[in-house]
Enzyme design. Structure first.
Site, PDB file in Angstrom:
ATOM      1  N   ASP A 165      13.797  10.379  72.494  1.00 56.97           N
ATOM      2  CA  ASP A 165      15.241  10.774  72.837  1.00 56.97           C
ATOM      3  C   ASP A 165      16.256  10.286  71.908  1.00 56.97           C
ATOM      4  O   ASP A 165      16.010   9.056  71.571  1.00 56.97           O
ATOM      5  CB  ASP A 165      15.245  10.391  74.283  1.00 56.97           C
ATOM      6  CG  ASP A 165      16.662  10.460  74.931  1.00 56.97           C
ATOM      7  OD1 ASP A 165      17.305  11.853  74.795  1.00 56.97           O
ATOM      8  OD2 ASP A 165      17.368   9.604  75.500  1.00 56.97           O
ATOM      9  N   ASP A 199      14.587   6.697  77.629  1.00 58.80           N
ATOM     10  CA  ASP A 199      14.939   5.695  78.685  1.00 58.80           C
ATOM     11  C   ASP A 199      15.891   6.264  79.710  1.00 58.80           C
ATOM     12  O   ASP A 199      16.492   5.498  80.745  1.00 58.80           O
ATOM     13  CB  ASP A 199      16.219   5.061  77.772  1.00 58.80           C
ATOM     14  CG  ASP A 199      17.615   5.601  77.506  1.00 58.80           C
ATOM     15  OD1 ASP A 199      17.527   6.888  77.451  1.00 58.80           O
ATOM     16  OD2 ASP A 199      18.628   5.047  77.613  1.00 58.80           O
ATOM     17  N   ASP A 206      14.158  11.939  81.030  1.00 54.34           N
ATOM     18  CA  ASP A 206      13.345  11.564  80.261  1.00 54.34           C
ATOM     19  C   ASP A 206      12.088  11.516  80.763  1.00 54.34           C
ATOM     20  O   ASP A 206      10.870  11.760  80.346  1.00 54.34           O
ATOM     21  CB  ASP A 206      13.422  10.451  79.374  1.00 54.34           C
ATOM     22  CG  ASP A 206      14.354  10.604  78.277  1.00 54.34           C
ATOM     23  OD1 ASP A 206      14.464  11.824  77.650  1.00 54.34           O
ATOM     24  OD2 ASP A 206      15.331   9.674  77.931  1.00 54.34           O
TER      25      ASP A 206
END
Length: 591
Positions: free
Chosen positions: A272, A471, A475
């Site tokens: 990400d 994080d 996600d």
């Protein structure tokens, strides 16, 4: 496994009892006793078990150290008086006092006081973090100089430290897929060895020299003992315990044991962007002036205008001014022009801030900043322009900066032969600019949380096993659907709960370290299994008497027990080598 040793020692002891108390039952010349063989075999086995227990004790040191980080007592405010109680008695919403130099006893929210707290055990960052009323505190971290009062938000087994300890314990006790193979082999190995011992006994009894019964018994017992697959049983669990313990020391927590095996097979690492590759918060990165303008004055006026806005970009500009200790001038006549920008009067001067189209609308030529604008565009940054009293004054950009640890980590992943993909909800231009800067192989931009799941599935089809690093709450679905989910430990609880591996250091450098540790641990298990199985299998024919016809050599049950114990000691010693595991990035992620 114990059945082989039990049968062997009982056979030796039983035969010796018959030879002692009823020698007449045995053929002439076969009356020999093997008490010492039975005793020494058991002694050597127990020595091996003792060494195994010591090794296991040593590998649990990671957990002991984590437990040692917990405070023993807390100063709690009850009925207006501060009393000292064990941390197990602290209740939710209790007001807890933390004095200078003390460990924070429980997770909580600061209600009074300011201080700096050393959070390196959680984040790996050496710089103490400022705590003010409203700041969150983690139990086990160390308060520096100020006195604080906090309201307990998590106590007992709910604190972050307790959850970390539980994760490490679960990972150390878990079975890897490779262990299932070992269990199957052992399941067949024991009956095959029993059969080999029986055939050895019958062969010596039928074809052996006198006293045939004595030779038959001794060699059958030697076969049973040398084949004891204790080392095979130790091969996997000891390596898992040492590997996960070393991981905990490096800030890599394996929540699920199988992740330790699966990580080494990852072909692509998907990450990400926000908060993983980048800091996750916008900051002012560039401010260039036109001729005749002074930096502090321009920044003061821009920050004064932006102080009226709650937009993250506006906040970043205000923070940049306050960070330079620039006082903001008085603002009047603030006006927001939809789709263009903002206008206000500051200290009697008209200040206008907006995109290039706003400047053109105002009739200003932005050609002066063309080179800067192209450079910033290539870096994925969107510039804003500033006009003061109808003159072009400055170009300014706000961006989410890349973490300093990110380029090193991506380079290390490439060196491990892995592809790196970036999955982000950000716009394609910014994402592609960051990917070019970092050498990322593939970009999936402008995706919602459900889109991240689909992107992970596509990567699986294209490359094979996918490790996903994230994080945030958004996600969590992608972490769950990936073959291995790695959560940045400074992220949300939900992301951490959805992951197989938690990287406490809060940066991407933990990923190549975790993959390196996975490869080292599985390599170590394979070495152990090769030694344990190969060694046992190779010595069975020797114990059965293969060398006797040519060289007159036999393997005494005592030496067989010694050789078997040596096999276990080798496996344990090899597993303990993992405690010294280092990767090129180990220093950066240790804390």
């Amino acid at each position: 496994m114990n059945s082989l040793v039990s049968v062997g020692t009982l056979a030796a002891f039983g035969y010796s009892m018959v030879a002692t108390f009823a020698p007449g039952l045995l053929p002439q010349g076969t009356v020999n006793v093997y008490y010492e063989a039975a005793a020494v075999i058991v002694a050597l086995i127990l020595l091996g078990r003792f060494m195994e227990a010591r090794a296991k004790g040593r590998t649990s040191e990671a957990i002991k150290r984590l437990v040692g980080l917990q405070a023993k007592e807390a100063h709690v405010l009850r009925n207006g008086i501060v009393i000292d109680i064990p941390i197990s008695d602290v209740a939710l919403d209790d007001i807890v006092e933390v004095r200078p130099g003390e460990r924070v006893p429980v997770d909580g929210e600061v209600s009074e006081g300011t201080s700096f707290v050393d959070e390196s055990m959680i984040t790996g960052e050496p710089i103490p973090v400022e705590k003010v009323p409203g700041s969150l505190m983690v139990g086990g971290t160390v308060n520096q100089k100020g006195a604080l009062r906090l309201r307990a938000t998590a106590v007992g087994g709910q604190t972050m430290l307790s959850q970390i300890i539980r994760m490490v314990e679960q990972a150390q006790g878990s079975k890897l897929p490779i262990q299932a193979v070992v269990d199957k082999v052992t399941l067949w190995f024991v009956p095959v060895v029993m059969l080999a011992a029986l055939l050895t006994f019958l062969a010596w009894l039928t074809f052996g020299p006198s006293p045939a019964l004595s030779f038959a018994l001794v060699n059958a017992v030697a076969v049973l003992i040398i084949a004891c697959p204790c080392a095979m049983g130790l091969a996997t669990p000891t390596s898992i315990m040492v590997g996960t313990g070393r991981g905990a020391e490096m800030g890599i927590l394996f929540r699920k044991g199988e992740a330790l095996q699966l990580l080494k097979d990852a072909k692509v690492v998907a990450v990400d962007k926000t908060g993983t590759l980048t800091e996750g918060r916008p900051v002012m990165t560039d401010l260039e002036l036109a001729e005749g303008f002074e930096l502090d004055l321009v920044l003061a006026k821009v920050a004064a205008v932006e102080s009226r806005s709650e937009h993250p970009i506006a906040r970043a500009i205000v923070e940049a001014a306050l960070g330079k200790e620039i006082s903001l001038p008085v603002l009047t006549e603030f006006d927001s022009i939809t789709g263009m920008g903002v206008r206000a009067t500051v200290d009697g001067e008209r200040v206008e801030i907006g995109a290039d189209r706003f400047m053109r609308e105002l009739g200003l030529d932005i050609e002066y900043f063309s080179k800067t604008a192209i450079r910033l565009g290539n870096e994925g940054k969107s510039p804003l322009y500033v006009a003061i009293d109808g003159r072009l004054a400055a170009i300014i950009t706000v961006a989410d900066p890349i973490k300093s640890s990110t380029p090193i980590a991506i380079n290390a992943l490439h060196q491990l032969g892995l592809k790196v993909a970036m999955i982000t909800g950000d716009n394609a231009n910014t994402a592609n600019a960051i990917a070019r800067q970092l050498g990322i192989d593939e970009v999936v931009a402008e995706v919602l949380p459900e889109g991240k799941v689909e992107a992970v599935r596509r990567l699986k089809e294209s490359y094979g096993k996918v490790a996903y690093v994230g994080d945030g709450i958004n996600d969590a679905p992608a972490l769950a659907v990936a073959d291995i989910g790695l959560a940045i430990g400074t992220g949300t609880d939900i992301a951490v709960e959805s992951a197989d591996v938690v990287l406490m250091s809060g940066n991407l450098q933990g990923v190549p370290n975790a993959i390196g540790l996975s490869k080292a641990t599985i390599g170590n298990i394979r070495q152990n299994l090769f030694w344990a199985f190969g060694y046992n299998a190779a010595l069975i024919p020797v114990a059965a008497g293969l060398l006797y016809p040519a060289y007159g050599l036999l393997l005494s049950p005592i030496f067989a027990a010694g050789a078997m114990a040596l096999s276990s000691v080798f496996v344990l010693g090899n597993a303990l080598r993992l405690r010294r595991f280092q990767t090129p990035l180990a220093e950066d992620s240790e804390h």
